[in-house]
Design a protein around this motif. Structure first.
Motif, PDB file in Angstrom:
ATOM      1  N   ASN A 223      -5.995  -8.859   6.666  1.00  0.00           N
ATOM      2  CA  ASN A 223      -4.672  -8.654   6.079  1.00  0.00           C
ATOM      3  C   ASN A 223      -3.736  -7.870   7.004  1.00  0.00           C
ATOM      4  O   ASN A 223      -2.664  -7.450   6.574  1.00  0.00           O
ATOM      5  N   HIS A 226       0.070  -8.073   6.820  1.00  0.00           N
ATOM      6  CA  HIS A 226       0.396  -8.812   5.607  1.00  0.00           C
ATOM      7  C   HIS A 226       1.098  -7.984   4.530  1.00  0.00           C
ATOM      8  O   HIS A 226       1.837  -8.542   3.720  1.00  0.00           O
ATOM      9  N   THR A 227       0.858  -6.675   4.490  1.00  0.00           N
ATOM     10  CA  THR A 227       1.490  -5.868   3.444  1.00  0.00           C
ATOM     11  C   THR A 227       3.007  -5.976   3.527  1.00  0.00           C
ATOM     12  O   THR A 227       3.676  -6.300   2.541  1.00  0.00           O
ATOM     13  N   VAL A 294       6.422  -4.791  -1.826  1.00  0.00           N
ATOM     14  CA  VAL A 294       5.258  -4.094  -1.276  1.00  0.00           C
ATOM     15  C   VAL A 294       4.388  -3.556  -2.412  1.00  0.00           C
ATOM     16  O   VAL A 294       3.155  -3.649  -2.366  1.00  0.00           O
ATOM     17  N   ASP A 297       1.820  -5.870  -3.817  1.00  0.00           N
ATOM     18  CA  ASP A 297       0.775  -6.374  -2.917  1.00  0.00           C
ATOM     19  C   ASP A 297      -0.591  -6.240  -3.598  1.00  0.00           C
ATOM     20  O   ASP A 297      -0.882  -5.240  -4.263  1.00  0.00           O
ATOM     21  N   LYS A 299      -3.346  -5.529  -2.508  1.00  0.00           N
ATOM     22  CA  LYS A 299      -4.189  -4.447  -1.995  1.00  0.00           C
ATOM     23  C   LYS A 299      -3.834  -3.095  -2.614  1.00  0.00           C
ATOM     24  O   LYS A 299      -4.456  -2.083  -2.302  1.00  0.00           O
ATOM     25  N   ILE A 306      -2.927   2.277  -1.517  1.00  0.00           N
ATOM     26  CA  ILE A 306      -2.983   0.950  -0.898  1.00  0.00           C
ATOM     27  C   ILE A 306      -3.847   1.012   0.352  1.00  0.00           C
ATOM     28  O   ILE A 306      -3.828   2.011   1.084  1.00  0.00           O
ATOM     29  N   LEU A 308      -4.103  -0.022   3.809  1.00  0.00           N
ATOM     30  CA  LEU A 308      -3.237  -0.500   4.883  1.00  0.00           C
ATOM     31  C   LEU A 308      -4.088  -0.764   6.122  1.00  0.00           C
ATOM     32  O   LEU A 308      -4.903   0.075   6.512  1.00  0.00           O
TER      33      LEU A 308
END
Length: 343
Positions: A223, A226-227, A294, A297, A299, A306, A308
């Protein structure tokens, strides 16, 4: 647990399907591919000794909806899908995301294989068994893990790939230069070969998936970029790979990683990636509306944190769990720099 990655030219693929172990074959084929490769598709319709059901799928992300999911499921149920049926998917990343979900739901799960026809699907979307449709609340939020048995790659499909789709694939492929030291060296090598980049990127993801199928640990590294990339994709209606490229740019800016920014530009120039003008050059990012994406997301955790994905240098990626409010404050503090950024 992994998929077999096989490299077959189009004429080899016809023979492969002709003698495939299952006699009840289902096909989901992207409509653009169906139009470009009509002779090949006609051969599929008339495979001797096989019962074939073929559904032509609309192209692009609009396919990944409840409406089309219902249509595909009912089509194959009407046409007599059986537990030993096997689904072949021919198309790009949206087609494989969607079709894998179809395979996972039919009769509580049938086997499937992918023939990726875009660069993005060859190195990312077709590998790993993530299936999904989109929600009004975000991308890929409704899906399952359902690993394809085979990924059948023919790089010649890229000859008919529109430039926009090629650029999207190139944008996504650049993340592997930061995840893998070997791919980074290959990208910067004088003997650089594009086909080797496709192969090594696919193998990198395949190896990660085998070690962490359900994305509980190191598979999250995929990922990278991707965030913020998903937020850009929604905010500016850009293709996935191009959005991931700019997601990496934002990540490097907010953490003052100037060497990574420089390296990203080197990678981009090496593979002739052309989208080097920021999406926000004419429409600056506005913090509140942008960061709402965001916050959605997948995640993001219930605790307001999150995962990251970061990297200090190629081949040494790591997962940093951050408080979402802290990340937002860092982002806001760097927003002027982001909006004024130029390569």
């Amino acid at each position: 647990m992994s998929s077999k990655v096989l490299y077959k030219e189009l004429n080899e693929l016809k023979e492969y399907l002709k003698f495939y172990k299952n006699d009840n074959l289902l096909f989901i084929i992207d409509e653009n591919v169906a139009n470009l490769y009509r002779e090949f598709i006609n051969d599929i319709r008339h495979l001797p000794g096989k019962k074939n059901s073929l559904w032509i799928a609309p192209s692009g992300e609009n396919l990944k909806s409840f409406i089309h999911l219902e249509k595909a499921l009912e089509f194959f149920l009407e046409n007599g899908v059986q537990r030993d049926s096997h689904l072949f998917v021919i198309g790009g990343g949206a087609t494989s995301d969607f079709s894998g979900l179809v395979a996972s739901l039919l009769l509580r799960g049938i086997s499937w294989s992918v023939v990726p026809t875009t660069l993005l699907s060859m190195i990312d979307a077709a590998i790993g068994g993530k299936t999904a449709i989109n929600s009004i609340f975000g991308k890929n939020l409704i899906g399952t893990f359902h690993l394809p048995e085979e990924i059948l790659i023919d790089i010649d499909f890229l000859k008919t790939l529109p430039q926009e789709h090629r650029e999207s694939g190139l944008g996504e492929i650049l993340k592997y230069g930061f995840l893998s030291a070997e791919i980074s060296r290959n990208l910067l090598s004088k003997d650089f070969r594009f086909q080797n980049l496709v192969t090594s990127s696919a193998k990198y993801k395949e190896n990660l998936v085998e070690r962490d199928f359900k994305e509980q640990g190191e598979r999250k590294l995929l990922n990278f970029g991707h965030t913020f990339g998903h937020a850009i994709e929604k905010h500016y209606s850009l293709s996935h790979g191009i959005s991931v490229f700019w997601g990496m740019v934002i990540l490097f800016i907010i953490f003052d990683e100037k060497e990574n920014l420089k390296l990203l530009k080197e990678y981009a120039e090496k593979i002739d990636y052309k989208n080097l003008t920021t999406p926000w050059s004419n429409k600056p990012i506005e913090a509140n509306s942008f960061f709402e994406y965001v916050k959605k997301d997948k995640k993001v955790k219930g605790s307001g944190k999150i995962d990251l994905i970061r990297t200090k240098k190629p081949g040494v990626p790591f997962i940093e769990t951050m408080d979402l409010n802290e990340l937002e404050n860092i982002f806001v503090a760097k927003l002027t720099e982001i909006n004024s950024f130029e390569f």
